[in-house]
Design a protein around this motif. Sequence first.
Motif, PDB file in Angstrom:
ATOM      1  N   ALA A  40      50.371  97.702 -27.090  1.00  0.00           N
ATOM      2  CA  ALA A  40      48.923  97.489 -27.116  1.00  0.00           C
ATOM      3  C   ALA A  40      48.567  96.012 -26.995  1.00  0.00           C
ATOM      4  O   ALA A  40      47.601  95.642 -26.313  1.00  0.00           O
ATOM      5  CB  ALA A  40      48.333  98.066 -28.409  1.00  0.00           C
ATOM      6  N   ASP A  41      49.339  95.148 -27.632  1.00  0.00           N
ATOM      7  CA  ASP A  41      49.064  93.718 -27.536  1.00  0.00           C
ATOM      8  C   ASP A  41      49.329  93.197 -26.131  1.00  0.00           C
ATOM      9  O   ASP A  41      48.575  92.367 -25.608  1.00  0.00           O
ATOM     10  CB  ASP A  41      49.905  92.944 -28.553  1.00  0.00           C
ATOM     11  CG  ASP A  41      49.311  92.989 -29.951  1.00  0.00           C
ATOM     12  OD1 ASP A  41      48.116  93.303 -30.079  1.00  0.00           O
ATOM     13  OD2 ASP A  41      50.033  92.719 -30.922  1.00  0.00           O
ATOM     14  N   TRP A  42      50.414  93.665 -25.520  1.00  0.00           N
ATOM     15  CA  TRP A  42      50.704  93.228 -24.146  1.00  0.00           C
ATOM     16  C   TRP A  42      49.599  93.677 -23.190  1.00  0.00           C
ATOM     17  O   TRP A  42      49.192  92.918 -22.295  1.00  0.00           O
ATOM     18  CB  TRP A  42      52.052  93.760 -23.680  1.00  0.00           C
ATOM     19  CG  TRP A  42      53.222  92.931 -24.118  1.00  0.00           C
ATOM     20  CD1 TRP A  42      54.238  93.291 -24.944  1.00  0.00           C
ATOM     21  CD2 TRP A  42      53.496  91.571 -23.740  1.00  0.00           C
ATOM     22  NE1 TRP A  42      55.125  92.258 -25.112  1.00  0.00           N
ATOM     23  CE2 TRP A  42      54.696  91.189 -24.379  1.00  0.00           C
ATOM     24  CE3 TRP A  42      52.838  90.645 -22.928  1.00  0.00           C
ATOM     25  CZ2 TRP A  42      55.259  89.915 -24.217  1.00  0.00           C
ATOM     26  CZ3 TRP A  42      53.397  89.382 -22.764  1.00  0.00           C
ATOM     27  CH2 TRP A  42      54.588  89.024 -23.405  1.00  0.00           C
ATOM     28  N   LEU A  43      49.100  94.887 -23.372  1.00  0.00           N
ATOM     29  CA  LEU A  43      48.014  95.365 -22.510  1.00  0.00           C
ATOM     30  C   LEU A  43      46.761  94.504 -22.677  1.00  0.00           C
ATOM     31  O   LEU A  43      46.091  94.168 -21.695  1.00  0.00           O
ATOM     32  CB  LEU A  43      47.701  96.827 -22.842  1.00  0.00           C
ATOM     33  CG  LEU A  43      48.801  97.844 -22.503  1.00  0.00           C
ATOM     34  CD1 LEU A  43      48.434  99.217 -23.055  1.00  0.00           C
ATOM     35  CD2 LEU A  43      49.039  97.920 -21.001  1.00  0.00           C
ATOM     36  N   ARG A  44      46.462  94.136 -23.909  1.00  0.00           N
ATOM     37  CA  ARG A  44      45.302  93.259 -24.157  1.00  0.00           C
ATOM     38  C   ARG A  44      45.503  91.896 -23.508  1.00  0.00           C
ATOM     39  O   ARG A  44      44.585  91.341 -22.882  1.00  0.00           O
ATOM     40  CB  ARG A  44      45.084  93.104 -25.663  1.00  0.00           C
ATOM     41  CG  ARG A  44      43.990  92.087 -26.013  1.00  0.00           C
ATOM     42  CD  ARG A  44      43.808  91.965 -27.515  1.00  0.00           C
ATOM     43  NE  ARG A  44      45.035  91.637 -28.221  1.00  0.00           N
ATOM     44  CZ  ARG A  44      45.533  90.391 -28.322  1.00  0.00           C
ATOM     45  NH1 ARG A  44      44.902  89.375 -27.741  1.00  0.00           N
ATOM     46  NH2 ARG A  44      46.649  90.181 -28.998  1.00  0.00           N
ATOM     47  N   ILE A  45      46.694  91.340 -23.622  1.00  0.00           N
ATOM     48  CA  ILE A  45      46.983  90.030 -23.032  1.00  0.00           C
ATOM     49  C   ILE A  45      46.845  90.079 -21.517  1.00  0.00           C
ATOM     50  O   ILE A  45      46.278  89.157 -20.898  1.00  0.00           O
ATOM     51  CB  ILE A  45      48.391  89.566 -23.451  1.00  0.00           C
ATOM     52  CG1 ILE A  45      48.398  89.214 -24.943  1.00  0.00           C
ATOM     53  CG2 ILE A  45      48.859  88.376 -22.612  1.00  0.00           C
ATOM     54  CD1 ILE A  45      49.786  89.065 -25.527  1.00  0.00           C
ATOM     55  N   ARG A  47      44.907  91.992 -19.802  1.00  0.00           N
ATOM     56  CA  ARG A  47      43.480  92.074 -19.475  1.00  0.00           C
ATOM     57  C   ARG A  47      42.781  90.730 -19.676  1.00  0.00           C
ATOM     58  O   ARG A  47      41.995  90.293 -18.835  1.00  0.00           O
ATOM     59  CB  ARG A  47      42.817  93.161 -20.322  1.00  0.00           C
ATOM     60  CG  ARG A  47      43.304  94.575 -20.004  1.00  0.00           C
ATOM     61  CD  ARG A  47      42.905  95.572 -21.066  1.00  0.00           C
ATOM     62  NE  ARG A  47      43.563  96.862 -20.853  1.00  0.00           N
ATOM     63  CZ  ARG A  47      43.939  97.670 -21.831  1.00  0.00           C
ATOM     64  NH1 ARG A  47      43.710  97.339 -23.104  1.00  0.00           N
ATOM     65  NH2 ARG A  47      44.538  98.821 -21.566  1.00  0.00           N
ATOM     66  N   GLU A  48      43.083  90.072 -20.786  1.00  0.00           N
ATOM     67  CA  GLU A  48      42.426  88.801 -21.073  1.00  0.00           C
ATOM     68  C   GLU A  48      42.832  87.722 -20.064  1.00  0.00           C
ATOM     69  O   GLU A  48      41.984  86.935 -19.614  1.00  0.00           O
ATOM     70  CB  GLU A  48      42.766  88.349 -22.494  1.00  0.00           C
ATOM     71  CG  GLU A  48      42.129  89.205 -23.573  1.00  0.00           C
ATOM     72  CD  GLU A  48      42.431  88.688 -24.978  1.00  0.00           C
ATOM     73  OE1 GLU A  48      43.082  87.623 -25.094  1.00  0.00           O
ATOM     74  OE2 GLU A  48      42.020  89.341 -25.953  1.00  0.00           O
ATOM     75  N   GLU A  76      49.423  98.804 -15.607  1.00  0.00           N
ATOM     76  CA  GLU A  76      48.190  98.144 -16.030  1.00  0.00           C
ATOM     77  C   GLU A  76      47.966  96.849 -15.244  1.00  0.00           C
ATOM     78  O   GLU A  76      46.843  96.572 -14.805  1.00  0.00           O
ATOM     79  CB  GLU A  76      48.247  97.841 -17.529  1.00  0.00           C
ATOM     80  CG  GLU A  76      47.019  97.142 -18.076  1.00  0.00           C
ATOM     81  CD  GLU A  76      45.759  97.991 -18.034  1.00  0.00           C
ATOM     82  OE1 GLU A  76      44.659  97.438 -18.252  1.00  0.00           O
ATOM     83  OE2 GLU A  76      45.862  99.223 -17.810  1.00  0.00           O
ATOM     84  N   ARG A 271      48.984  87.271 -31.119  1.00  0.00           N
ATOM     85  CA  ARG A 271      48.741  88.404 -32.014  1.00  0.00           C
ATOM     86  C   ARG A 271      47.365  88.262 -32.666  1.00  0.00           C
ATOM     87  O   ARG A 271      46.707  89.258 -32.957  1.00  0.00           O
ATOM     88  CB  ARG A 271      49.814  88.472 -33.100  1.00  0.00           C
ATOM     89  CG  ARG A 271      51.216  88.822 -32.617  1.00  0.00           C
ATOM     90  CD  ARG A 271      52.184  88.821 -33.777  1.00  0.00           C
ATOM     91  NE  ARG A 271      53.567  88.995 -33.347  1.00  0.00           N
ATOM     92  CZ  ARG A 271      54.185  90.168 -33.222  1.00  0.00           C
ATOM     93  NH1 ARG A 271      53.532  91.282 -33.522  1.00  0.00           N
ATOM     94  NH2 ARG A 271      55.448  90.235 -32.839  1.00  0.00           N
ATOM     95  N   ASP A 272      46.974  87.011 -32.912  1.00  0.00           N
ATOM     96  CA  ASP A 272      45.709  86.793 -33.609  1.00  0.00           C
ATOM     97  C   ASP A 272      44.825  85.754 -32.929  1.00  0.00           C
ATOM     98  O   ASP A 272      43.858  85.278 -33.511  1.00  0.00           O
ATOM     99  CB  ASP A 272      45.978  86.375 -35.062  1.00  0.00           C
ATOM    100  CG  ASP A 272      47.018  85.260 -35.157  1.00  0.00           C
ATOM    101  OD1 ASP A 272      47.087  84.412 -34.241  1.00  0.00           O
ATOM    102  OD2 ASP A 272      47.757  85.244 -36.155  1.00  0.00           O
ATOM    103  N   SER A 274      42.998  84.752 -28.979  1.00  0.00           N
ATOM    104  CA  SER A 274      42.741  85.212 -27.614  1.00  0.00           C
ATOM    105  C   SER A 274      43.459  84.324 -26.609  1.00  0.00           C
ATOM    106  O   SER A 274      43.789  83.166 -26.893  1.00  0.00           O
ATOM    107  CB  SER A 274      41.235  85.205 -27.324  1.00  0.00           C
ATOM    108  OG  SER A 274      40.758  83.869 -27.208  1.00  0.00           O
TER     109      SER A 274
END
Length: 366
Positions: A40-45, A47-48, A76, A271-272, A274
């Motif tokens: 989940a963190d890799w997917l967020r990274i 996208r950002e 993704e 992790r914490d 952006s």
Amino acid sequence: MKPGPPLWLLAELTYRCPLHCAFCYNPLDFAKHEDELPTADWLRILREARALGSVQCGFSGGEPLVRDDLEELVAEAHALGYYTNLLTSGVGLTEARAAALKAAGLDHVQLSFQDSTREVNDFLSHTRTFDLKQKVARIIKAQGWPMVMNCVIHRLNIDHVDRIIAMADEIGAEYLELANTQYYSWAFENREHLLPTREQLRQAEEVTDQWRVRLAGRMRLFFVAPDYHDGKPKRCVNGWGTTLLTVAPDGVALPCHTARMLPGLRFPSLRDTSVSAAWYESEGFERYRGTGWMKEPCSSCEFREQDLGGCRCQAFLLAGDAAAADPVCPKSPEHGRVQEALQRAERGEPPERPLVFRDRRSRVTT
């Protein structure tokens, strides 16, 4: 002036690797950083970073194929519009896995070899992988990916460049990178074993040039110049905090894959934090951007905008000061350290310490 976006995202998914290469660029203490980011963190990274303007995503490690979620991450990245590439030893790339990665949208694969013979390849990687790599090369070709082959060059294999290029041609490589060793991490520990002589380099370049003529239109050859011998500092990752964003397996954002070694720098954890905050606001990325941090001889050098003072990690390793001029530069007060290493290589003196292979249990000193 505000920097541009991180155009290239290097996702170091894991430090786990079945190989034990003596020139590995992973940190000497990689075993301390094995708390890997979850999917989940890799997917967020992904996208950002894409929202900031990243256009290329490299999946690396260690060996990224040990991650069970690699296909999900590639899919993704592809959906977000990245150009994706996989940097791999080939271990774990079965026909089924290759088909799944192709379906996920992976654009290309860079396959590493350590040499053109089974004996030297398997010695340098400390594993029996040569025959596997040959099989993986065929799998890559069967999927229609561009065949991109990489071989790190050093004293123990540089005399085999002719055979390495011939092997690349035989397996149908469209691109071959002959990457002269950069002396960080494990390669720095093994520098006395790995540093070639000037004559070895001259002959290797001559052979490469001859092959370029023979392979014109069939394969592109890249011979990455060694800065120790050239005496020309390289622009650190195209400029610290200007192009490359590396994310380590535990989520720490870095301006290059070896920057973690530098003392006194705080690099943010994604992790914490952006991606935007890490790239634009963190002290670690700001420290060596541009030229304002420079001191003499860099601050008044006519080439400061071209080479940006060279490599910060190399400056720390050789001069003990990350803000010093890169000692490969003849203007550096510490240039003698590079000259001493080169002279030792020319004399062929036996190394004082045995070759150290990458291993989480290896005891190394710096």
